[in-house]
Design an enzyme around this catalytic site. Structure first.
Site, short mmCIF file in Angstrom:
data_model
loop_
_atom_site.label_atom_id
_atom_site.label_comp_id
_atom_site.label_asym_id
_atom_site.label_seq_id
_atom_site.Cartn_x
_atom_site.Cartn_y
_atom_site.Cartn_z
N ASP A 1 0.81 -1.22 0.00
CA ASP A 1 0.00 0.00 0.00
C ASP A 1 0.84 1.26 0.00
O ASP A 1 0.51 2.25 -0.66
CB ASP A 1 -0.88 0.02 1.23
CG ASP A 1 -1.83 -1.16 1.22
OD1 ASP A 1 -2.56 -1.34 2.18
OD2 ASP A 1 -1.82 -1.89 0.21
N TYR B 1 1.86 2.21 -3.39
CA TYR B 1 0.72 2.77 -4.11
C TYR B 1 0.51 4.23 -3.67
O TYR B 1 0.36 5.13 -4.49
CB TYR B 1 -0.54 1.92 -3.83
CG TYR B 1 -1.75 2.38 -4.61
CD1 TYR B 1 -2.57 3.39 -4.12
CD2 TYR B 1 -2.07 1.83 -5.85
CE1 TYR B 1 -3.66 3.83 -4.83
CE2 TYR B 1 -3.16 2.27 -6.58
CZ TYR B 1 -3.96 3.26 -6.07
OH TYR B 1 -5.04 3.71 -6.78
N ASP B 2 0.53 4.43 -2.34
CA ASP B 2 0.34 5.78 -1.80
C ASP B 2 1.37 6.75 -2.36
O ASP B 2 1.07 7.90 -2.67
CB ASP B 2 0.46 5.78 -0.28
CG ASP B 2 -0.74 5.10 0.38
OD1 ASP B 2 -1.71 4.81 -0.35
OD2 ASP B 2 -0.69 4.87 1.60
N ILE C 1 -11.61 10.13 4.39
CA ILE C 1 -11.11 11.20 5.25
C ILE C 1 -9.69 11.57 4.89
O ILE C 1 -8.94 10.77 4.36
CB ILE C 1 -11.20 10.85 6.76
CG1 ILE C 1 -11.04 9.36 6.98
CG2 ILE C 1 -12.48 11.35 7.35
CD1 ILE C 1 -11.23 8.94 8.41
N ASP D 1 -7.66 -1.51 9.52
CA ASP D 1 -7.13 -1.76 8.19
C ASP D 1 -7.89 -2.93 7.55
O ASP D 1 -7.41 -4.04 7.48
CB ASP D 1 -5.63 -2.09 8.29
CG ASP D 1 -4.93 -1.84 6.98
OD1 ASP D 1 -5.58 -1.34 6.04
OD2 ASP D 1 -3.73 -2.15 6.89
N GLU E 1 -16.07 -1.26 9.49
CA GLU E 1 -14.98 -1.93 8.78
C GLU E 1 -15.06 -3.44 8.96
O GLU E 1 -15.17 -3.92 10.09
CB GLU E 1 -13.64 -1.42 9.35
CG GLU E 1 -12.48 -1.60 8.45
CD GLU E 1 -12.29 -0.41 7.49
OE1 GLU E 1 -13.19 0.45 7.37
OE2 GLU E 1 -11.22 -0.37 6.85
N LYS F 1 -12.26 12.67 15.31
CA LYS F 1 -13.51 13.25 14.80
C LYS F 1 -14.01 14.27 15.82
O LYS F 1 -13.94 14.01 17.03
CB LYS F 1 -14.57 12.16 14.61
CG LYS F 1 -14.19 11.11 13.58
CD LYS F 1 -15.19 9.97 13.53
CE LYS F 1 -14.71 8.91 12.53
NZ LYS F 1 -15.52 7.68 12.60
N CYS G 1 30.88 -23.49 7.39
CA CYS G 1 30.55 -22.30 8.18
C CYS G 1 31.24 -21.08 7.57
O CYS G 1 32.46 -21.10 7.38
CB CYS G 1 31.00 -22.49 9.62
SG CYS G 1 30.90 -20.99 10.61
N CYS H 1 34.08 -19.81 10.25
CA CYS H 1 35.31 -20.53 10.60
C CYS H 1 35.68 -21.64 9.63
O CYS H 1 36.74 -22.24 9.76
CB CYS H 1 35.19 -21.10 12.01
SG CYS H 1 34.13 -22.55 12.11
S1 IVH Z 1 -14.81 7.39 9.31
C1 IVH Z 1 -16.82 10.46 6.83
N1 IVH Z 1 -13.61 5.89 11.09
O1 IVH Z 1 -10.71 4.63 6.58
C2 IVH Z 1 -15.95 9.54 7.59
N2 IVH Z 1 -13.15 5.48 8.80
O2 IVH Z 1 -10.80 7.16 4.32
C3 IVH Z 1 -16.01 8.17 7.09
N3 IVH Z 1 -11.61 3.59 8.45
O3 IVH Z 1 -12.96 4.24 4.02
C4 IVH Z 1 -14.99 7.26 7.59
N4 IVH Z 1 -11.34 3.06 10.55
O4 IVH Z 1 -12.58 2.28 5.45
C5 IVH Z 1 -13.76 6.15 9.78
N5 IVH Z 1 -12.69 4.62 12.80
C6 IVH Z 1 -12.85 4.89 11.49
C7 IVH Z 1 -12.17 4.14 10.50
C8 IVH Z 1 -12.34 4.46 9.16
C9 IVH Z 1 -11.04 2.75 9.32
C10 IVH Z 1 -11.40 3.53 7.00
C11 IVH Z 1 -12.66 3.45 6.21
C12 IVH Z 1 -12.64 4.63 5.31
C13 IVH Z 1 -11.23 5.10 5.38
C14 IVH Z 1 -11.16 6.60 5.47
#
Ligand code: IVH
Length: 712
Positions: free
Chosen positions: A43, A46-47, A93, A152, A207, A331, A449, A452
């Site tokens: 990942d 990719y990122d 997010i 994840d 998730e 949040k 080895c 030695c």
């Molecule tokens: S909130 C509007 N909370 O991370 C907010 N997402 O890009 C919606 N994820 O697709 C997501 N743990 O698959 C939220 N505690 C959590 C999370 C979570 C994992 C994943 C989720 C989402 C991505 C955020």
């Protein structure tokens, strides 16, 4: 000046070309990942490509295309799963990977700045008044957050109508996902029916993931299937891909065999909610009360400082959690404030994900070295192009042993995924076979080895190769000296862990005999070594120049030769030279010495280096009494096996046993086909029955004494 060496660097690839190349790569990998569940790169890689493209597009907005992967969240939809339009989009997010303090602070100041600008707009008459809550924040009140784990796995929306699960859908591109109800129903943690008091329509979001232990079990099962020749089976790279693969199966029976779990953290469409909660936290508690799993680590944090502490605290626990997380999510707790903050493009202003360093990265294998441990174990180690993973720069990854290296088929030049989780030693997860160039040779363990030069052997039934030059091998020096000096061996008082460490590290001692060359000045010159203690060590060495054969033999550290075997060997042979020259067959005649032990002794003394060390010990004045041993006394019963049972007229059982052993016989505990004689006394029981059944000769004490006399 040669033009080659001092030429200008090549001009940078033009941005448009690079952007197109990145898009093609990202499309390709998104397809592998989202549609086929068979990612080829980690990942983090990719990122990185994604961020490079984002940066180019930010710098050159004219290069942006509507189909750029940066404009879309998910991947294409398999034709065979039915698309589902989300009534409330599933958003993503903003993600931060900054240091632990800057992210929460940045998040908080962005919130305050936004509210300040909204206040200005209000003053200008461009909007209505701000909420009381926002007003308090503008006056400097602490902001309350909910801090959650960032699981994840893959995002899932669960739709309940009149409290019944009617549909489960993946996130897809955020607007449209796929109907995977048939598979999600198999997840035991997901309620199919909710209590009476829930809203008419309720979408719960969260998730789906796989626990690490369940993942290991499942992958082990896959490996077995593959080993048995099953077609179309594969192992999974990590728990997330395994979970994604399971959820998107067309056949729910397959999904049912894959152990999936779920955490709730959000909601979508809600109709007919009679008492909507005012905060994110209350929502989560409500979901919990309705039967949804909510992570126990979820916490209300007051202000950015508490978010920093949460990030640190969870970071410390991360590796101990039974499932993978790749960060934490902050949040804003008040839903009213959330509404006011709203969204920028498709991301809420009221939430941010704060990632931890990736635990997997891509790199290349520059060499495969073989390292020798303190105990002589040979370990193949992949030397990697340096890569930052799990928070540190990694240049080595263990391949454990030859079988593991071959199972993973790691070869020099390969591109591999390395994983480092917590303090665990970095390891190679898998090889990207399609990046392999040519046909580099398969890895094989050296026959000698690397430190030695002694023979390296792998005993039957063992996975590890070992160096057999225990006394001489530099890698095993400290271990060998400590073993020799321990109380049960040659017993040199004061020669402990720390001193041995110092002696070897300072170069004063290379092999065992060097111990006897130590002088007072050298010893007392070591750090934290007073003259008095130095003298004590020298005295102890002097005192133990006189030792016994079993102690010396055990002290040599021959694999499989413990104290008891050393005693048996000494008793049987009487002298070290005879042991050093004994053949495997001769060794096998010693009580309790089997083929593995016999071979190990043989191999040890076949190493010229080991013999040299023994000679040097002798030359240094180490001595022990020797005798002719038992092997020279007549052994009329050599190779015969006896079993004793019942009470004998004159001898005690132990006496009979000792006499038989002295005559070369083996005395076993139970009767088998290999038994030559059962000596039966009064009240013999089941052993007698067994001997008769097997046709084993049964004799009495008198007949046994006759045999000992030499008659057969
Ligand atoms: S909130 C509007 N909370 O991370 C907010 N997402 O890009 C919606 N994820 O697709 C997501 N743990 O698959 C939220 N505690 C959590 C999370 C979570 C994992 C994943 C989720 C989402 C991505 C955020």
């Amino acid at each position: 000046m040669t033009p080659d060496l001092f030429a200008e660097p090549p001009p940078p690839v033009p941005a448009a070309e690079r952007a197109a190349e990145l898009r093609a790569q990202l499309h390709h990998h998104a397809h592998l990942y989202y549609t086929l569940d068979a990612p080829k790169i980690p990942d983090a890689e990719y990122d990185r490509l994604f961020q490079e493209l984002q940066a180019i597009e930010a710098q050159h907005p004219e290069l942006m295309t509507p189909d750029s992967p940066t404009q879309r969240v998910g991947g294409a939809i398999l034709k065979t799963l039915v698309p589902v339009r989300h009534s409330v989009p599933m958003l993503s997010i903003r993600t931060e990977t900054d240091s632990s303090t800057s992210s929460p602070e940045k998040f908080e100041s962005q919130i305050r700045n936004f509210l300040t600008s909204e206040q200005r707009r209000f003053v200008k008459g461009e909007r209505g008044p701000l909420s009381q809550e926002a007003g308090r924040v503008l006056e400097g009140a602490v902001i309350d957050y909910v801090a959650e784990l960032k699981f994840d796995g893959l995002a899932m929306s669960l739709r309940y109508e009149q409290g019944v699960l009617v549909r489960a859908a993946t996130r897809g591109d955020g607007e449209t996902g796929e109907d995977v109800t048939h598979n999600v129903r198999t997840i035991k943690q997901i309620p199919l029916k909710l209590p009476q008091d829930v809203p008419e329509v309720l979408e719960v979001r969260g998730e789906v993931y796989m626990r690490r232990d369940e993942f290991e079990v499942m992958n082990e099962r896959q490996r077995e299937k593959i080993a048995q020749g099953a077609k179309g089976e594969k192992t999974f790279v990590n728990p997330r891909n395994a979970a994604a693969g399971a959820v998107r199966q067309l056949d729910s029976r397959i999904a049912r065999e894959r152990p999936l779990s779920f955490f709730a953290y959000s909601w979508g469409e809600v109709v007919g909610d009679e008492k909507p909660p005012a905060t994110q936290y209350d929502w989560l508690m409500r979901l919990k009360s309705w039967g949804f799993p909510v992570a126990e680590q979820t916490a209300v944090c007051r202000g950015a400082n508490e978010l920093v502490a949460f990030h640190r605290h969870i970071g410390e626990q991360r590796d101990a959690l039974p499932y993978d997380i790749d960060g934490v999510v902050y949040k804003v707790n008040s839903l009213e404030l959330q509404r006011e903050l709203g969204f920028v493009s498709r991301e809420p202003r009221w939430a941010v994900a704060h990632k931890y360093p990736a635990q997997e990265q891509l790199t290349t294998v520059q060499a495969i070295d073989v390292q020798v441990g303190r105990t002589g174990k040979l370990t193949p180690v992949a030397k990697l192009a340096p890569v930052f993973v799990g928070g540190v720069t990694v240049t080595n990854a263990t391949l454990h042993n030859e079988m593991e290296a071959r199972r993973k088929d790691v070869r020099v030049g390969d591109t591999v995924i390395v994983r480092r989780a917590g303090d665990v030693i970095p390891e190679v997860v898998s090889v990207l076979l399609d990046k392999r160039e040519g046909d580099p040779p398969v890895f094989t363990m050296p026959t000698h080895c690397p430190v030695c030069g002694s023979d390296a052997v792998r005993e039957e039934g063992e996975a590890d190769h070992r160096c057999t030059g225990g006394l001489f091998c530099a890698a095993q020096r400290k271990q060998a000296i400590l073993h020799y000096a321990q109380r049960r061996a040659v017993d040199i008082e004061g020669l402990g862990d720390k001193l041995v460490e110092q002696l070897v590290d300072s170069g004063l001692i290379k092999t065992l005999p060097d111990l006897y060359k130590l002088g007072l000045t050298a010893l007392a010159g070591l750090e934290r070594m007073a003259e008095k203690s130095a003298q004590n060590v020298l005295d102890a060495l002097q005192k133990r120049r006189e030792t016994t054969l079993p102690r010396l033999l055990f002290g040599l550290g021959i694999r499989h030769v413990g104290e008891a075997t050393a005693k048996d060997l000494a008793r049987h042979f009487g002298s070290l030279d005879r042991i050093m020259d004994a053949s495997v067959d001769e060794l096998l005649q010693v009580n309790d010495v089997g083929p593995v032990v016999a071979q190990s002794i043989r191999t040890f003394f076949e190493q010229a280096h080991n013999r040299e060390v023994v000679e040097q010990l002798r030359a240094a004045g180490v001595h022990w009494p020797e005798n002719d041993g038992e092997h020279n006394t007549p052994q009329p019963l050599l190779g015969k096996t006896f079993v004793l049972t019942g009470t004998f007229p004159t001898l005690k059982r132990e006496e009979a046993k000792a006499m038989l052993e002295a005559a070369g016989a083996k005395v076993a505990g139970s009767v088998s086909k290999k038994t030559d004689y059962l000596v039966a006394g009064a009240e013999a029981g089941s052993k007698l029955d067994k001997a008769q059944e097997l046709g084993v000769a049964v004799i009495d004490e008198a007949a046994m004494l006759g045999l000992l006399g030499g008659a057969d």
